[in-house]
Design an enzyme around this catalytic site. Structure first.
Site, short mmCIF file in Angstrom:
data_model
loop_
_atom_site.label_atom_id
_atom_site.label_comp_id
_atom_site.label_asym_id
_atom_site.label_seq_id
_atom_site.Cartn_x
_atom_site.Cartn_y
_atom_site.Cartn_z
N CYS A 198 54.97 44.11 -3.16
CA CYS A 198 55.20 45.67 -3.62
C CYS A 198 54.69 45.89 -5.05
O CYS A 198 55.37 45.29 -6.00
CB CYS A 198 56.80 45.76 -3.43
SG CYS A 198 57.16 47.10 -4.32
N CYS A 257 57.20 47.24 -7.19
CA CYS A 257 58.11 45.92 -7.57
C CYS A 257 57.70 45.33 -9.08
O CYS A 257 58.30 45.06 -10.16
CB CYS A 257 58.37 45.14 -6.68
SG CYS A 257 58.91 45.77 -5.03
#
Length: 143
Positions: A54, A57
């Site tokens: 991600c 993230c």
């Protein structure tokens, strides 16, 4: 010889400054241990539920969570956990029906959901998220 001593001291000072954490202190404990600490210290639990693939993230970890203001607020008011949703966080992601990453779970000491958020936030925005969670629990953020 004197130059070597001075250089060694400068290196040690530089290492010690880098070793000091200015952002969120994510504890390497499980949720049950976090619940006990949260109950004892009258804190809430913050869980960063992330994945390794991600992009947002990674950006949160690099830019937002390392911000000194974020660290100050979250370390004083929350027990902080960072959990990989595809490894140790599989059951947690299922329990809270998480499909977006990064996801942020704010839990009370009993493990009940106080607030759920997801997506990228810069430091200033994430301070607002943390403050809103504390306001929901009628707790004033410590400054």
């Amino acid at each position: 010889m004197f130059k070597k001593i001075v250089l060694s001291l400068l290196i040690l000072v530089g290492i010690s400054f880098n070793a000091q954490s200015t952002g969120i202190n994510f504890q390497k404990i499980d949720l049950e241990a976090a619940k006990k600490i949260a109950a004892k210290e009258n804190k809430l639990i913050f869980i960063d539920l992330y994945t390794t693939w991600c992009g947002p993230c990674k950006l949160m970890a690099k830019k937002t969570f390392t911000d000194p203001k974020i660290g100050e607020m979250f370390n004083k008011n929350f027990v902080n956990l960072a959990i990989d949703a595809e490894k140790e966080g599989i059951n947690l992601a299922k329990e809270f029906k998480v499909v977006n990453y990064p996801s942020f779970l704010f839990l009370d000491p009993k493990g009940q959901l106080v607030q759920y958020d997801f997506g990228y936030y810069n430091a200033e925005q994430f301070l607002g998220v943390g403050a809103s969670v504390l306001e929901k629990r009628n707790l004033k953020p410590e400054k």
